[in-house]
Write a protein that holds these residues in place. Structure first.
Motif, PDB file in Angstrom:
ATOM      1  N   GLY A 213      77.597  15.036  25.088  1.00 50.39           N
ATOM      2  CA  GLY A 213      78.512  15.293  23.978  1.00 50.39           C
ATOM      3  C   GLY A 213      79.662  16.202  24.367  1.00 50.39           C
ATOM      4  N   LEU A 214      80.769  16.068  23.652  1.00 54.98           N
ATOM      5  CA  LEU A 214      81.965  16.845  23.961  1.00 54.98           C
ATOM      6  C   LEU A 214      81.747  18.347  23.744  1.00 54.98           C
ATOM      7  N   LEU A 215      81.023  18.712  22.676  1.00 56.19           N
ATOM      8  CA  LEU A 215      80.816  20.139  22.402  1.00 56.19           C
ATOM      9  C   LEU A 215      80.038  20.816  23.529  1.00 56.19           C
ATOM     10  N   ASN A 216      78.950  20.192  23.955  1.00 58.20           N
ATOM     11  CA  ASN A 216      78.188  20.778  25.051  1.00 58.20           C
ATOM     12  C   ASN A 216      78.948  20.705  26.374  1.00 58.20           C
ATOM     13  N   GLY A 217      79.819  19.682  26.517  1.00 59.39           N
ATOM     14  CA  GLY A 217      80.653  19.622  27.709  1.00 59.39           C
ATOM     15  C   GLY A 217      81.599  20.807  27.795  1.00 59.39           C
ATOM     16  N   LEU A 218      82.192  21.181  26.675  1.00 58.17           N
ATOM     17  CA  LEU A 218      83.075  22.350  26.658  1.00 58.17           C
ATOM     18  C   LEU A 218      82.297  23.635  26.903  1.00 58.17           C
ATOM     19  N   LEU A 219      81.093  23.723  26.306  1.00 61.18           N
ATOM     20  CA  LEU A 219      80.273  24.921  26.528  1.00 61.18           C
ATOM     21  C   LEU A 219      79.823  25.018  27.983  1.00 61.18           C
ATOM     22  N   HIS A 220      79.517  23.877  28.575  1.00 59.89           N
ATOM     23  CA  HIS A 220      79.120  23.884  29.994  1.00 59.89           C
ATOM     24  C   HIS A 220      80.289  24.316  30.872  1.00 59.89           C
ATOM     25  N   TYR A 221      81.492  23.958  30.489  1.00 62.06           N
ATOM     26  CA  TYR A 221      82.680  24.313  31.281  1.00 62.06           C
ATOM     27  C   TYR A 221      82.898  25.821  31.302  1.00 62.06           C
ATOM     28  N   VAL A 222      82.571  26.490  30.198  1.00 64.04           N
ATOM     29  CA  VAL A 222      82.749  27.949  30.129  1.00 64.04           C
ATOM     30  C   VAL A 222      81.451  28.692  30.405  1.00 64.04           C
ATOM     31  N   GLY A 223      80.392  27.961  30.791  1.00 71.48           N
ATOM     32  CA  GLY A 223      79.130  28.610  31.123  1.00 71.48           C
ATOM     33  C   GLY A 223      78.292  28.987  29.924  1.00 71.48           C
ATOM     34  N   GLY A 224      78.466  28.308  28.817  1.00 69.89           N
ATOM     35  CA  GLY A 224      77.716  28.626  27.612  1.00 69.89           C
ATOM     36  C   GLY A 224      76.413  27.853  27.519  1.00 69.89           C
ATOM     37  N   PRO A 225      75.654  28.037  26.442  1.00 73.73           N
ATOM     38  CA  PRO A 225      74.379  27.328  26.258  1.00 73.73           C
ATOM     39  C   PRO A 225      74.612  25.860  25.937  1.00 73.73           C
ATOM     40  N   GLN A 226      73.526  25.098  25.981  1.00 78.73           N
ATOM     41  CA  GLN A 226      73.589  23.665  25.712  1.00 78.73           C
ATOM     42  C   GLN A 226      72.642  23.335  24.541  1.00 78.73           C
ATOM     43  N   PRO A 227      73.010  23.676  23.321  1.00 77.16           N
ATOM     44  CA  PRO A 227      72.086  23.469  22.199  1.00 77.16           C
ATOM     45  C   PRO A 227      72.017  22.001  21.787  1.00 77.16           C
ATOM     46  N   ASP A 228      70.913  21.662  21.154  1.00 76.39           N
ATOM     47  CA  ASP A 228      70.774  20.348  20.508  1.00 76.39           C
ATOM     48  C   ASP A 228      71.224  20.534  19.066  1.00 76.39           C
ATOM     49  N   TRP A 229      72.481  20.193  18.800  1.00 78.48           N
ATOM     50  CA  TRP A 229      73.103  20.529  17.516  1.00 78.48           C
ATOM     51  C   TRP A 229      72.360  19.913  16.338  1.00 78.48           C
ATOM     52  N   ILE A 230      71.980  18.669  16.443  1.00 73.39           N
ATOM     53  CA  ILE A 230      71.355  17.993  15.308  1.00 73.39           C
ATOM     54  C   ILE A 230      69.962  18.551  15.046  1.00 73.39           C
ATOM     55  N   SER A 231      69.212  18.882  16.091  1.00 78.23           N
ATOM     56  CA  SER A 231      67.866  19.430  15.902  1.00 78.23           C
ATOM     57  C   SER A 231      67.906  20.874  15.417  1.00 78.23           C
ATOM     58  N   ASN A 232      68.848  21.659  15.922  1.00 75.86           N
ATOM     59  CA  ASN A 232      68.904  23.085  15.566  1.00 75.86           C
ATOM     60  C   ASN A 232      69.579  23.319  14.222  1.00 75.86           C
ATOM     61  N   THR A 233      70.657  22.616  13.958  1.00 75.16           N
ATOM     62  CA  THR A 233      71.399  22.799  12.695  1.00 75.16           C
ATOM     63  C   THR A 233      71.671  21.438  12.068  1.00 75.16           C
ATOM     64  N   PRO A 234      70.649  20.763  11.555  1.00 76.92           N
ATOM     65  CA  PRO A 234      70.837  19.386  11.068  1.00 76.92           C
ATOM     66  C   PRO A 234      71.763  19.282   9.867  1.00 76.92           C
ATOM     67  N   LEU A 235      71.561  20.151   8.876  1.00 80.29           N
ATOM     68  CA  LEU A 235      72.403  20.059   7.678  1.00 80.29           C
ATOM     69  C   LEU A 235      73.845  20.421   8.004  1.00 80.29           C
ATOM     70  N   LEU A 236      74.035  21.403   8.875  1.00 82.98           N
ATOM     71  CA  LEU A 236      75.388  21.778   9.291  1.00 82.98           C
ATOM     72  C   LEU A 236      76.065  20.642  10.043  1.00 82.98           C
ATOM     73  N   ALA A 237      75.296  19.869  10.806  1.00 81.75           N
ATOM     74  CA  ALA A 237      75.860  18.731  11.527  1.00 81.75           C
ATOM     75  C   ALA A 237      76.366  17.668  10.559  1.00 81.75           C
ATOM     76  N   VAL A 238      75.598  17.391   9.520  1.00 82.89           N
ATOM     77  CA  VAL A 238      76.027  16.421   8.506  1.00 82.89           C
ATOM     78  C   VAL A 238      77.257  16.942   7.769  1.00 82.89           C
ATOM     79  N   GLU A 239      77.242  18.219   7.419  1.00 84.68           N
ATOM     80  CA  GLU A 239      78.375  18.806   6.700  1.00 84.68           C
ATOM     81  C   GLU A 239      79.648  18.758   7.544  1.00 84.68           C
ATOM     82  N   ALA A 240      79.537  19.025   8.847  1.00 89.19           N
ATOM     83  CA  ALA A 240      80.716  19.007   9.714  1.00 89.19           C
ATOM     84  C   ALA A 240      81.344  17.623   9.761  1.00 89.19           C
ATOM     85  N   ALA A 241      80.512  16.586   9.855  1.00 94.47           N
ATOM     86  CA  ALA A 241      81.048  15.224   9.882  1.00 94.47           C
ATOM     87  C   ALA A 241      81.756  14.881   8.583  1.00 94.47           C
TER      88      ALA A 241
END
Length: 311
Positions: A151-179
């Motif tokens: 995914g693009l979000l984790n790709g950007l986080l990987h580029y800056v050395g950040g974590p690689q979360p599973d967005w849908i599993s960790n924040t499912p309702l927030l993922a639906v709201e963002a879309a």
């Protein structure tokens, strides 16, 4: 005086009978009757059938056990913990998406209200998310943005050395709201931009001459003027989000506590085969949508009256 010498008197021609007002009204409405009949057949008859089914205990796996249940299905919808949770999820999802879309839409509308090079291109790009098919938009967010591996979000986080979360599993309702926010912000932006462009420029100029700064103009002139447009955007957005099914079904399949009322209706009908219970829940969704639509129509009518009075 004989008949031969009697002066000629013309017999008044029979006056042409004018059609009655009722007949003229029906003649005016006649071209709309086929569309009206079609709309009744397609929308109202199925709703009446759903309303009738909602008063029955009816499991499609056991059709012979069908019997009249009165308001038992409605009572179960309002008291069942899972169904009540889906109602709460629907309210939370609707409020979060509508409020966030309005705030971002207002910021973008204020930006587009000013002239700058390339404003037409920017406006077109900002409108584009609203034109995407809802299922396609949900798939885009699920696989292109949220995927933990590519995914693009984790790709950007990987580029800056950040974590690689599973967005849908960790924040499912927030993922639906963002879309949904991404898809509905352009709609709010267009409504609010129309409101901004309907302001009286002389009033704004007079405020500037009197020494008012931009924040004072926004707070005391622009925001009160946009009140009706904000209400309209909130009501129209709520009508859609309350009935939203695509994003929940596509991104989370109703899991992880994201099942809203429309998805629960689908699950009850197609998976549990409880036709009566699903129909009762569907009727409640329709009633809620009608209540919101009634307020939306009142706001639209008031906006039209204001525009007519200005003209």
């Amino acid at each position: 005086m004989t008949a031969a010498t009697a002066p000629y008197t013309a017999t008044p021609a029979r006056a042409t009978r004018q059609p009655s007002a009722r007949l003229r009204a029906w003649a005016t409405r006649a071209p709309l009757l086929p569309a009206l009949i079609f709309m009744i057949i397609v929308t109202q008859l199925p709703f009446v059938a759903t309303l009738v089914i909602s008063f029955f205990h009816w499991n499609s796996l056991y059709p012979k056990a069908r019997h009249f249940a009165g308001f038992d299905n409605y009572q179960e919808v309002l008291t069942d913990p899972d169904l009540r949770h889906s109602v709460w999820t629907t309210v939370l999802l609707t409020v979060a998406v509508v409020v966030t879309s309005l705030v971002i839409g207002l910021a973008l509308a204020l930006l587009l209200d000013h002239k700058f090079p390339g404003r037409g291109v920017v406006r077109t790009l900002l409108i584009a998310p609203f034109l995407v098919v809802p299922v396609a938009a949900a798939l885009l967010w699920k696989h292109v943005l949220f995927n933990p591996e590519y995914g693009l979000l984790n790709g950007l986080l990987h580029y800056v050395g950040g974590p690689q979360p599973d967005w849908i599993s960790n924040t499912p309702l927030l993922a639906v709201e963002a879309a949904l926010v991404w898809q509905w912000t352009p709609f709010m932006m267009l409504i609010l931009l129309a409101g901004l462009q309907s302001r009286d420029p002389e009033q704004i100029e007079a405020a500037r001459v009197d020494g008012a700064n931009e924040w004072q103009i926004f707070r005391h002139l622009t925001l009160p003027h946009l009140r009706r447009y904000l209400e309209l955007g909130a009501l129209l957005g709520s009508i859609y989000i309350v009935q939203n099914f695509d994003a929940v079904f596509t991104i989370t399949s109703g899991g992880l506590g994201t099942a809203n009322l429309p998805y629960t209706v689908y699950q009850t009908f197609y998976q549990a085969h409880e036709n009566g219970l699903a129909s009762a829940a569907g009727v409640l969704v329709v009633i809620g949508s009608i209540v919101i639509a009634t307020f939306a129509l009142r706001v639209v009518s008031s906006l039209f009256r204001e525009e007519v009075s200005r003209a």
